[in-house]
Write an enzyme that holds these catalytic residues in place. Structure first.
Site, PDB file in Angstrom:
ATOM      1  CB  ALA A  52     -17.072 -10.825   8.269  1.00 16.39           C
ATOM      2  NE  ARG A  68       1.522  -7.214   4.490  1.00 18.12           N
ATOM      3  CZ  ARG A  68       0.859  -6.577   4.258  1.00 18.12           C
ATOM      4  NH1 ARG A  68       1.562  -5.010   3.553  1.00 18.12           N
ATOM      5  NH2 ARG A  68      -0.462  -6.417   3.255  1.00 18.12           N
ATOM      6  CG  HIS A 100      -6.213  -1.273  -2.655  1.00 16.55           C
ATOM      7  ND1 HIS A 100      -6.182  -1.011  -1.357  1.00 16.55           N
ATOM      8  CD2 HIS A 100      -6.064  -0.245  -2.564  1.00 16.55           C
ATOM      9  CE1 HIS A 100      -6.878  -0.053  -1.501  1.00 16.55           C
ATOM     10  NE2 HIS A 100      -6.650   0.027  -2.623  1.00 16.55           N
ATOM     11  CB  CYS A 138      16.996  -3.642 -20.052  1.00 11.86           C
ATOM     12  SG  CYS A 138      17.596  -4.404 -18.689  1.00 11.86           S
ATOM     13  CB  THR A 161     -12.889  -1.828   4.988  1.00 12.79           C
ATOM     14  OG1 THR A 161     -11.982  -0.901   4.956  1.00 12.79           O
ATOM     15  CG2 THR A 161     -14.666  -1.230   4.596  1.00 12.79           C
TER      16      THR A 161
HETATM   17  C1  BV8 Z   1      -4.428   7.308  -4.310  1.00 14.94           C
HETATM   18  C2  BV8 Z   1      -1.900  -2.263  -0.399  1.00 14.94           C
HETATM   19  C3  BV8 Z   1      -3.688   9.296  -5.768  1.00 14.94           C
HETATM   20  C4  BV8 Z   1      -0.758  -2.796   0.316  1.00 14.94           C
HETATM   21  C5  BV8 Z   1      -3.319  -0.300   0.276  1.00 14.94           C
HETATM   22  C6  BV8 Z   1      -0.966  11.748   1.078  1.00 14.94           C
HETATM   23  C7  BV8 Z   1      -0.837  11.678   0.171  1.00 14.94           C
HETATM   24  C8  BV8 Z   1      -0.126  10.771  -0.716  1.00 14.94           C
HETATM   25  C9  BV8 Z   1      -2.141  10.101  -0.576  1.00 14.94           C
HETATM   26  C10 BV8 Z   1      -3.442  10.774   0.720  1.00 14.94           C
HETATM   27  C11 BV8 Z   1      -2.769  11.679   1.450  1.00 14.94           C
HETATM   28  N1  BV8 Z   1      -3.683  11.424   1.784  1.00 14.94           N
HETATM   29  C12 BV8 Z   1      -4.460  10.867   1.721  1.00 14.94           C
HETATM   30  C13 BV8 Z   1      -3.815  10.394   0.705  1.00 14.94           C
HETATM   31  C14 BV8 Z   1      -5.184   8.490   0.094  1.00 14.94           C
HETATM   32  C15 BV8 Z   1      -4.453   7.998   0.280  1.00 14.94           C
HETATM   33  C16 BV8 Z   1      -5.196   7.230   1.754  1.00 14.94           C
HETATM   34  O1  BV8 Z   1      -6.669   6.901   1.471  1.00 14.94           O
HETATM   35  N2  BV8 Z   1      -4.832   8.065   2.987  1.00 14.94           N
HETATM   36  C17 BV8 Z   1      -5.021   7.060   3.983  1.00 14.94           C
HETATM   37  C18 BV8 Z   1      -4.246   6.854   5.288  1.00 14.94           C
HETATM   38  C19 BV8 Z   1      -6.076   8.406   5.034  1.00 14.94           C
HETATM   39  N3  BV8 Z   1      -5.087   6.770  -0.817  1.00 14.94           N
HETATM   40  C20 BV8 Z   1      -3.919   6.336  -1.261  1.00 14.94           C
HETATM   41  O2  BV8 Z   1      -2.307   7.190  -1.206  1.00 14.94           O
HETATM   42  C21 BV8 Z   1      -4.265   6.026  -2.647  1.00 14.94           C
HETATM   43  N4  BV8 Z   1      -3.833   6.273  -3.864  1.00 14.94           N
HETATM   44  O3  BV8 Z   1      -5.469   8.187  -3.420  1.00 14.94           O
HETATM   45  O4  BV8 Z   1      -4.288   8.468  -5.492  1.00 14.94           O
HETATM   46  C22 BV8 Z   1      -2.985  10.604  -5.258  1.00 14.94           C
HETATM   47  C23 BV8 Z   1      -1.561  10.204  -5.296  1.00 14.94           C
HETATM   48  C24 BV8 Z   1      -0.890  11.182  -5.410  1.00 14.94           C
HETATM   49  C25 BV8 Z   1      -0.799  11.781  -3.883  1.00 14.94           C
HETATM   50  C26 BV8 Z   1      -2.742  11.881  -3.894  1.00 14.94           C
HETATM   51  C27 BV8 Z   1      -3.871  10.777  -4.404  1.00 14.94           C
HETATM   52  C28 BV8 Z   1      -3.633   4.244  -2.607  1.00 14.94           C
HETATM   53  C29 BV8 Z   1      -4.698   3.429  -1.206  1.00 14.94           C
HETATM   54  C30 BV8 Z   1      -3.857   2.237  -1.687  1.00 14.94           C
HETATM   55  C31 BV8 Z   1      -3.160   1.300  -0.203  1.00 14.94           C
HETATM   56  N5  BV8 Z   1      -2.463   0.316   0.032  1.00 14.94           N
HETATM   57  N6  BV8 Z   1      -2.828  -1.811   0.472  1.00 14.94           N
HETATM   58  C32 BV8 Z   1      -0.368  -2.798   0.601  1.00 14.94           C
HETATM   59  O5  BV8 Z   1      -1.187  -4.135   1.501  1.00 14.94           O
HETATM   60  O6  BV8 Z   1       0.839  -3.423   1.762  1.00 14.94           O
HETATM   61  S1  BV8 Z   1      -4.193   0.456   1.737  1.00 14.94           S
HETATM   62  C33 BV8 Z   1      -4.498  -0.912   2.872  1.00 14.94           C
HETATM   63  O7  BV8 Z   1      -5.009  -0.309   3.880  1.00 14.94           O
HETATM   64  C34 BV8 Z   1      -5.818  -1.919   2.430  1.00 14.94           C
HETATM   65  O8  BV8 Z   1      -5.261  -2.678   1.208  1.00 14.94           O
HETATM   66  C35 BV8 Z   1      -7.060  -1.304   2.886  1.00 14.94           C
HETATM   67  O9  BV8 Z   1      -7.223  -0.181   2.018  1.00 14.94           O
HETATM   68  C36 BV8 Z   1      -6.153  -0.454   3.804  1.00 14.94           C
HETATM   69  C37 BV8 Z   1      -6.774  -0.821   5.485  1.00 14.94           C
HETATM   70  O10 BV8 Z   1      -8.129   0.002   5.347  1.00 14.94           O
HETATM   71  P1  BV8 Z   1      -8.899  -1.729   6.390  1.00 14.94           P
HETATM   72  O11 BV8 Z   1      -8.888  -2.926   5.106  1.00 14.94           O
HETATM   73  O12 BV8 Z   1     -10.028  -1.396   6.353  1.00 14.94           O
HETATM   74  O13 BV8 Z   1      -8.286  -2.727   7.275  1.00 14.94           O
HETATM   75  P2  BV8 Z   1      -8.048  -2.126   8.819  1.00 14.94           P
HETATM   76  O14 BV8 Z   1      -7.258  -2.267   9.509  1.00 14.94           O
HETATM   77  O15 BV8 Z   1      -8.233  -0.496   9.110  1.00 14.94           O
HETATM   78  O16 BV8 Z   1      -9.867  -2.369   9.543  1.00 14.94           O
HETATM   79  C38 BV8 Z   1     -10.443  -3.852   9.486  1.00 14.94           C
HETATM   80  C39 BV8 Z   1     -11.335  -3.309   9.936  1.00 14.94           C
HETATM   81  O17 BV8 Z   1     -11.978  -4.618  10.210  1.00 14.94           O
HETATM   82  C40 BV8 Z   1     -11.603  -2.384  10.606  1.00 14.94           C
HETATM   83  O18 BV8 Z   1     -12.868  -1.351  10.902  1.00 14.94           O
HETATM   84  C41 BV8 Z   1     -11.779  -3.974  12.232  1.00 14.94           C
HETATM   85  O19 BV8 Z   1     -12.614  -3.004  13.337  1.00 14.94           O
HETATM   86  C42 BV8 Z   1     -12.365  -5.327  11.363  1.00 14.94           C
HETATM   87  N7  BV8 Z   1     -12.515  -5.697  11.230  1.00 14.94           N
HETATM   88  C43 BV8 Z   1     -11.844  -6.986  12.693  1.00 14.94           C
HETATM   89  N8  BV8 Z   1     -12.112  -7.865  12.545  1.00 14.94           N
HETATM   90  C44 BV8 Z   1     -13.551  -8.316  12.074  1.00 14.94           C
HETATM   91  C45 BV8 Z   1     -13.991  -6.435  11.555  1.00 14.94           C
HETATM   92  N9  BV8 Z   1     -14.982  -6.809  10.900  1.00 14.94           N
HETATM   93  C46 BV8 Z   1     -15.661  -7.747  10.860  1.00 14.94           C
HETATM   94  N10 BV8 Z   1     -15.099  -9.265  11.542  1.00 14.94           N
HETATM   95  C47 BV8 Z   1     -14.083  -9.125  12.021  1.00 14.94           C
HETATM   96  N11 BV8 Z   1     -13.804 -10.904  12.721  1.00 14.94           N
END
Ligand code: BV8
Length: 238
Positions: A228, A68, A118, A133, A188
């Site tokens: 966007a 990536r 993130h 270490c 998002t």
């Molecule tokens: C947390 C970095 C407290 C890494 C990322 C069970 C166990 C543990 C946690 C959870 C659980 N259930 C739920 C959770 C909480 C979990 C969560 O939310 N899970 C989801 C799946 C339900 N969250 C976490 O774990 C967070 N921490 O809660 O800590 C905790 C601790 C322990 C236990 C419980 C809670 C941490 C979340 C951060 C994860 N890291 N990224 C990496 O990149 O490798 S997240 C990663 O995915 C991104 O950073 C981003 O946030 C996410 C993707 O989302 P989007 O950015 O929205 O991307 P996506 O593709 O989904 O959407 C793109 C959109 O754009 C689409 O709608 C598309 O239509 C649109 N689009 C496309 N092209 C265009 C456009 N729009 C406009 N113009 C265009 N041209």
């Protein structure tokens, strides 16, 4: 609709922007949604972007991030990133940019003070900081790099699923969401918390700019279906 939103932008005292992978799509960076179907089909971010996956298969996860990083290093910020940076430069202190993205494209477009919830895919840290270490510079190259003395591994400095977000960044983002009188939620799907929750604590109007419906549409005053890279310049150019 664009004219109405341009008036909201002009009238806003403070604009808070939350971006996701969609803002980088135009630059050629696959979104997480596309990844399920597209380029990363063999890699499921929900499975690989976790500490457990890294401890279980460090080379696979490390190589996925290296892949990536290499891809992101070859793309450029697009008109959406650039419009946000230019607006903030013309209107200092009137815009706070919060991103879920780890690609650094907002920063490369010239945005400063970006709240990167993130982390950053181009930075690493030790997997077990308590061992301490090891000096980062001593890491033995590998997939992943490691410490010869204690076996500590280098890992991407991003927030994985199940990991807490950096508290200062999250607090700053929440304050900006609550304190702003206009919030733009761009590219998002609104699935991942706590980042998505920012759209539900906005102090003023919420405008979503997205190509498809999102999980946050019910929290929006206006949902603008669009690219966007085309919409942001129209909204922000003055
Ligand atoms: C947390 C970095 C407290 C890494 C990322 C069970 C166990 C543990 C946690 C959870 C659980 N259930 C739920 C959770 C909480 C979990 C969560 O939310 N899970 C989801 C799946 C339900 N969250 C976490 O774990 C967070 N921490 O809660 O800590 C905790 C601790 C322990 C236990 C419980 C809670 C941490 C979340 C951060 C994860 N890291 N990224 C990496 O990149 O490798 S997240 C990663 O995915 C991104 O950073 C981003 O946030 C996410 C993707 O989302 P989007 O950015 O929205 O991307 P996506 O593709 O989904 O959407 C793109 C959109 O754009 C689409 O709608 C598309 O239509 C649109 N689009 C496309 N092209 C265009 C456009 N729009 C406009 N113009 C265009 N041209």
């Amino acid at each position: 609709m664009i004219e109405q939103l341009r008036e909201w932008v002009a009238a806003a005292r403070h604009i808070t922007v939350l971006t996701g992978a969609g803002i980088s799509a135009e630059s050629g960076v696959p979104t997480f949604r596309d990844a399920q179907a597209g380029l990363w089909a063999r890699f499921d971010p929900m499975q690989l972007a976790t500490e457990e996956a890294f401890r279980a298969q460090p080379a696979t996860v490390w190589d996925w991030y290296a892949f990536r990083r290499d891809m992101i290093a070859q793309v450029e910020p697009n008109a959406g990133h650039l419009a946000l940076a230019a607006f903030a430069q013309r209107h200092p202190q009137r815009l706070t940019l919060v991103t879920q993205n780890v690609d650094g494209l907002h920063q490369r477009a010239g945005s400063t003070g970006v709240i990167a919830l993130h982390g950053n895919i181009f930075e690493d840290k030790w997997l077990d900081p308590a061992k301490a270490c090891c000096d980062a510079g001593e890491a033995i190259p590998g997939s992943p790099p490691y410490c010869r003395r204690c076996g500590n591994l280098r890992r991407p400095a991003v927030v994985w699923f199940g990991e807490v977000l950096p508290a200062p960044a999250l607090a700053q983002a929440e304050a900006a969401a609550r304190g702003g009188d206009l919030m733009l939620v761009v590219g998002t799907s609104g699935v991942v918390y706590p980042a998505a929750g920012l759209a539900r604590m906005a102090g003023g109007k919420v405008v979503i700019v997205n190509t498809e419906p999102t999980e946050l549409d019910d929290a929006a005053d206006v949902v603008l279906a669009g690219n966007a890279a085309q919409v942001l310049p129209q909204l922000l150019e003055d």
